[in-house]
Design a protein around this motif. Structure first.
Motif, PDB file in Angstrom:
ATOM      1  N   VAL A 153      17.824  -4.419  10.151  1.00  0.00           N
ATOM      2  CA  VAL A 153      16.736  -5.041   9.393  1.00  0.00           C
ATOM      3  C   VAL A 153      16.115  -6.166  10.221  1.00  0.00           C
ATOM      4  O   VAL A 153      16.808  -7.009  10.773  1.00  0.00           O
ATOM      5  N   GLY A 154      14.793  -6.113  10.341  1.00  0.00           N
ATOM      6  CA  GLY A 154      14.062  -7.134  11.082  1.00  0.00           C
ATOM      7  C   GLY A 154      13.804  -6.772  12.541  1.00  0.00           C
ATOM      8  O   GLY A 154      13.130  -7.528  13.242  1.00  0.00           O
TER       9      GLY A 154
ATOM     10  N   GLU B  59       8.233  -3.068  11.874  1.00  0.00           N
ATOM     11  CA  GLU B  59       9.498  -3.780  11.802  1.00  0.00           C
ATOM     12  C   GLU B  59      10.336  -3.080  10.738  1.00  0.00           C
ATOM     13  O   GLU B  59       9.909  -2.931   9.591  1.00  0.00           O
TER      14      GLU B  59
ATOM     15  N   ASN C 157      12.744  -2.474   7.865  1.00  0.00           N
ATOM     16  CA  ASN C 157      13.100  -3.380   6.788  1.00  0.00           C
ATOM     17  C   ASN C 157      14.119  -2.776   5.819  1.00  0.00           C
ATOM     18  O   ASN C 157      14.469  -3.394   4.838  1.00  0.00           O
TER      19      ASN C 157
ATOM     20  N   LYS D  44       7.773  -3.061   7.641  1.00  0.00           N
ATOM     21  CA  LYS D  44       6.967  -4.272   7.533  1.00  0.00           C
ATOM     22  C   LYS D  44       6.047  -4.302   8.746  1.00  0.00           C
ATOM     23  O   LYS D  44       6.443  -3.903   9.839  1.00  0.00           O
TER      24      LYS D  44
ATOM     25  N   PHE E 187       3.156  -4.008   4.403  1.00  0.00           N
ATOM     26  CA  PHE E 187       4.369  -3.333   3.968  1.00  0.00           C
ATOM     27  C   PHE E 187       4.071  -1.862   3.772  1.00  0.00           C
ATOM     28  O   PHE E 187       2.971  -1.501   3.366  1.00  0.00           O
TER      29      PHE E 187
END
Length: 110
Positions: A39-40, A56, A58, A70, A81
């Motif tokens: 995540v991220g 990204e 998520n 994201k 999103f």
């Protein structure tokens, strides 16, 4: 030629032994911990239409049907999103993640 049935298709409950259930639970937990570690991080996706997307990562839904992204960059637009169906994705590239050995040892103890 007879094909082997999965546990879900079989009326026989012998494939649901406690040992197998424990092993499945252990592997699922490891998989979910691994996936949540991404995540991220930036990722790149290739869709069935051969579009190259950047975003990204998520998360993913519990069934693995959808990928939550994201800051999605597509050839047509940018989205803050997005929810992408895994059936529309040919390939998803995530960078290698370095695992702290102390964290790995903690996981093995649990």
């Amino acid at each position: 030629m007879e094909t082997a049935k999965s546990c879900q298709e079989s009326p026989d409950l012998s494939c649901y032994t406690e040992e197998k259930q424990d092993a499945r639970a252990f592997l699922r937990e490891r998989f979910l911990r691994c996936i949540s570690g991404f995540v991220g991080t930036p990722c790149e996706l290739t869709t069935l239409e051969n579009s190259q997307l950047k975003a990204e990562y998520n998360g993913m839904d519990i069934d693995g049907q959808d990928i939550f992204l994201k800051n999605l960059v597509t050839p047509m637009c940018n989205l803050k999103f997005a929810l992408v169906r895994t059936t529309d994705v040919i390939n998803m590239h995530l960078p290698c993640v370095k695992i702290n050995l102390s964290e790995s040892e903690e996981l093995n103890e649990n």
